[in-house]
Design a protein around this motif. Structure first.
Motif, mmCIF file in Angstrom:
data_model
loop_
_atom_site.group_PDB
_atom_site.id
_atom_site.type_symbol
_atom_site.label_atom_id
_atom_site.label_comp_id
_atom_site.label_asym_id
_atom_site.label_seq_id
_atom_site.Cartn_x
_atom_site.Cartn_y
_atom_site.Cartn_z
ATOM 1 N N LEU A 9 0.850 -1.191 0.000
ATOM 2 C CA LEU A 9 0.000 0.000 0.000
ATOM 3 C C LEU A 9 0.885 1.240 0.000
ATOM 4 C CD1 LEU A 9 -2.825 1.317 0.306
ATOM 5 C CD2 LEU A 9 -2.499 1.133 2.787
ATOM 6 N N ARG A 10 0.562 2.163 -0.874
ATOM 7 C CA ARG A 10 1.281 3.430 -0.932
ATOM 8 C C ARG A 10 0.367 4.541 -0.436
ATOM 9 N NH1 ARG A 10 6.039 4.145 -3.636
ATOM 10 N NH2 ARG A 10 6.926 2.260 -4.565
ATOM 11 N N VAL A 11 0.908 5.399 0.418
ATOM 12 C CA VAL A 11 0.144 6.496 1.016
ATOM 13 C C VAL A 11 0.878 7.791 0.724
ATOM 14 C CG1 VAL A 11 -0.816 7.461 3.123
ATOM 15 C CG2 VAL A 11 -0.705 4.980 2.834
ATOM 16 N N GLY A 70 -4.949 10.510 5.007
ATOM 17 C CA GLY A 70 -5.269 9.705 6.171
ATOM 18 C C GLY A 70 -4.455 10.104 7.388
ATOM 19 N N LEU A 71 -4.645 9.357 8.462
ATOM 20 C CA LEU A 71 -3.892 9.607 9.688
ATOM 21 C C LEU A 71 -2.401 9.350 9.469
ATOM 22 C CD1 LEU A 71 -4.076 10.270 12.743
ATOM 23 C CD2 LEU A 71 -4.308 7.816 13.156
ATOM 24 N N ASP A 78 -12.513 10.244 13.502
ATOM 25 C CA ASP A 78 -11.441 11.226 13.468
ATOM 26 C C ASP A 78 -11.425 11.921 12.108
ATOM 27 O OD1 ASP A 78 -8.476 12.156 13.109
ATOM 28 O OD2 ASP A 78 -8.712 11.741 15.240
ATOM 29 N N SER A 79 -11.183 13.225 12.113
ATOM 30 C CA SER A 79 -11.204 13.998 10.867
ATOM 31 C C SER A 79 -10.087 13.583 9.912
ATOM 32 C CB SER A 79 -11.092 15.492 11.184
ATOM 33 O OG SER A 79 -9.886 15.772 11.891
ATOM 34 N N GLU A 98 -6.644 3.750 6.388
ATOM 35 C CA GLU A 98 -6.859 3.032 7.653
ATOM 36 C C GLU A 98 -8.035 2.066 7.560
ATOM 37 O OE1 GLU A 98 -4.589 6.658 8.336
ATOM 38 O OE2 GLU A 98 -6.626 6.424 7.545
ATOM 39 N N GLY A 99 -9.086 2.459 6.841
ATOM 40 C CA GLY A 99 -10.217 1.555 6.673
ATOM 41 C C GLY A 99 -9.855 0.310 5.899
#
Length: 700
Positions: A542-544, A549-550, A569-570, A577-578
């Motif tokens: 997974l690349r973020v 996200g957090l 959380d905003s 994360e989901g």
């Protein structure tokens, strides 16, 4: 006065309903569902009673057919009564089935009353009664509302049998008494006994309004037992004094068996009885009171003895587990408590309190930590009051209705009956939570006062035990960090280093899921590298991106993050994360920093909202610091190895070139090559150079 006679009875009835209505309206929280339904019920009940009695609205407004309106009022009153009962039991969602049946019944009443619906005569299977259009409407207008009334009573009785809390049961007893009085008064009014009917109904209404408004109701069972104890305390000494006096007169033969018989010695017998009563009353009353407390209230202790044993027990322990065992042992022995534990202030920040639930009596493994928002009604109560708080008050007291519903559910899941604040220097440092008693009796006022006194004595012992456990916990954390630092800094390859970090994190945070991301320097995004504590298999890396996200927020800002409810959380991203852990609630996310640069991010997620807090965040930060050293070392070793490989390759190429040049020189220097060179030179001298002939191409 005669012209005002028709208005007198309706005026009295209206005043009887108006007074409790005013009391309800004066409550600041009268808009709650139970109070609103009670107000509606009082209004409908007043109109129904005024239409039912002969001297009611029919005598004031004779032109209106009140008798035709009466069944609809009774139906409305019955369904409102059922909905009020459900709200009283904290089943606040309205029942569409009940209202649907009420609307259907009302339509049936209209059709039968107007004659628009004609049914053939039929006979019930249970008897020879013939049902026709004339008899069906009176039967239905009594049966359908009665079904709603019986349903309300069934709901109350079912909840009464299901509930174990004596205070909740006591509140339901008040409901039963008040509604029984209101129903009995209504029946008397229908029989034209309006004086007794109005009086009894008023008493029922007043008791019901008092029950709804005041959560602190006197315990009926305790009141009955107190009355019995009071009567026994008075009657037994008097009976013993009279018996002894009778025995004395019988033995000496100066009087008959009964000493108060009108004889010449009656005055002397009365004096003797009074003297004996004066001598024996105090010791006998104390013995009777002690026996009554044991038999009626289950009191098997002396307050002075309990306080002395409690002080000795808590002064001999220094750990939280030992303090919990000592306190719960005293409570179980003296009060026959079946369940109980200590709730210790584990941490506090700007958001609120973190209470650690210790293993105790009936709580073998402890529970997840409880969280209280700083300005919540429950936290304010414990901060401002040094008195016990019942779980019953949390459920029914309007002051706690603004408490977060999830927090309230977590407190209910403790299955405790009363909470005693433990204070030190006017600050709450913990709570003593006690469950039900063995006999199912409620804690009396004197017992609660004694329990709070014991809780006040626990302050110093709890503070010392908390400090001792804090020192021990910090020592364990230092040992853990030293072990982690020793292990992960010995590995020099990146892949073994990441596996060692994941293994140590999994051991430190048992039962939690974790993910380690590393920064891809080429594309400047985060790539999932290692997963631990979860059975999910991620088929692709997974690349973020930064700020997504957090995880992306932590990498972008370089700050640690604690999310108590991840999905609300905003910074939460359902695709980040989901995707990693769909059912995660609490989360810790810390950056992995090396030389003021973010080289990775560690995400820790748990299914419980209260299992993660500032203490765990600090520990994860410390582990991330060691991890950054190990990752940096591994990357530096990998970079040096790559540089060495490039240098070796360059040297190999240079060596090959030198070898080729040396080989050429060797060939050129041979006699054979020199001979060939001379012959080539001779051939060039003998061959004349070609002349330029422009016609050469054409001749050819």
């Amino acid at each position: 006065m005669r012209p005002f006679a028709p208005f007198l009875i309706p005026l009295i009835i209206v005043l009887g309903y108006l007074i409790p209505t005013i009391f309800l309206f004066r409550q600041r929280n009268w808009r709650t569902s139970d109070k609103v339904l009670l107000l509606i019920g009082l209004g409908v009940s007043a109109v129904w009673v005024l239409t039912a009695i002969p001297a009611g609205l029919g005598s004031v407004f004779p032109t209106i057919a009140w008798k035709r309106i009466e069944p609809f009022l009774f139906l409305t009153l019955s369904v409102v009564f059922l909905e009020f009962t459900r709200a009283f039991l904290q089943q606040n969602q309205p029942s569409l089935l009940n209202w649907g049946l009420a609307v259907a019944g009302g339509l049936g009443f209209v059709l039968l009353d107007t004659g628009w619906l004609a049914l053939p005569d039929f006979t019930l299977a249970m008897g020879p009664m013939v049902i026709s259009n004339l008899t069906l409407f009176p039967l239905l207008k009594q049966t359908i509302p009665t079904i709603f009334m019986v349903s309300a009573w069934g709901a109350i009785l079912g909840e009464y049998l299901k509930r174990r809390s004596p205070l909740h049961r006591n509140r339901m007893l008040y409901w039963m008494l008040s509604t029984a009085a209101m129903i009995g008064g209504a029946l008397l009014l229908l029989q034209q006994n309006w004086l007794w009917g109005v009086s009894i109904q008023w008493a029922g209404m007043a008791l019901l309004v008092y029950t709804v408004i005041h959560p602190r109701l006197s315990d009926l069972a305790t009141g009955i037992r107190r009355g019995i104890r009071y009567a026994l305390t008075i009657l037994i000494p008097i009976t013993v004094a009279i018996g002894l006096s009778s025995g004395i007169f019988y033995l000496v033969g100066t009087a008959e068996l009964f000493p108060l018989h009108l004889t010449t010695d009656a005055v002397f017998s009365m004096v003797l009885t009074g003297v004996l009563l004066f001598i024996l009353y105090q010791p006998l009353s104390q013995i009777t009171r002690r026996a009554s407390n044991r038999l009626l209230f289950g009191q098997r202790y002396e307050a002075e003895t309990v306080m002395r044993e409690y002080s000795q027990a808590i002064s001999q322990v220094i750990s939280l587990e030992g303090l919990t065992a000592a306190t719960m042992g005293i409570f179980q022995k003296a009060f026959e408590t079946q369940r109980g534990t200590l709730l210790v202030m584990d941490d506090m920040d700007e958001r609120g309190w973190y209470l650690k639930v210790l293993p105790g009596l009936g709580v073998p493994f402890g529970e997840p930590r409880l969280f209280l928002r700083k300005n919540s009604p429950l936290a304010q109560w414990f901060a401002d009051n040094a008195e016990p708080l019942h779980q019953y008050f949390l459920d029914v007291d309007p002051r706690f209705q603004e408490q977060n519903s999830r927090e309230m559910q977590e407190w209910r899941q403790l299955n405790m009956e009363v909470f005693l604040p433990v204070r030190r220097s006017d600050a709450v440092i913990g709570l003593i939570a006690l469950g039900l008693r063995r006999a199912g009796r409620a804690y009396t006022t004197s017992e609660l006062s004694l329990l709070q006194t014991l809780a006040d004595q626990t302050g110093i012992a709890l503070e010392n035990a908390t400090l001792f456990d804090g020192v021990q916990q910090r020592a364990n954390q230092l040992t853990l960090l030293n072990e982690i630092g020793r292990v992960i800094t010995t590995a020099l390859d990146l892949e073994p280093v990441m596996q060692l970090i994941a293994k140590r994190l999994e051991n430190a945070f048992k039962g939690m899921s974790g993910f380690i991301f590393l920064v891809d320097e080429a594309q400047q995004d985060l790539v999932l590298n290692t997963v631990f504590g979860t059975k999910r298999t991620l088929t692709s890396a997974l690349r973020v991106g930064p700020g997504r996200g957090l995880i992306g927020w932590v990498a972008q800002h370089g700050q640690s993050a604690l999310a108590y409810d991840l999905q609300t959380d905003s910074r939460y991203d359902s695709q980040v994360e989901g995707f990693l852990i769909p059912k995660g609630r609490a989360a810790l996310c810390v950056p992995v920093r090396a030389q003021n640069q973010i080289i990775g991010v560690i995400l820790l997620v748990d299914a419980s909202r209260t299992s993660l807090g500032p203490a765990e965040l600090s520990l994860l930060d410390s582990i991330a610091s060691f991890a950054s050293i190990a990752i940096s070392n591994a990357r530096q070793v990998a970079a040096r190895e790559a540089q060495l490989r490039r240098q070796v390759e360059t040297l190999r190429i240079e060596v090959d070139e030198l070898k080729r040049e040396q080989h050429v020189d060797e060939i050129v220097g041979t006699e054979f090559f020199q001979g060939l060179r001379q012959r080539a030179s001779q051939l060039r001298r003998r061959t004349p150079p070609p002349e330029d002939n422009p016609n050469q191409g054409e001749a050819q």
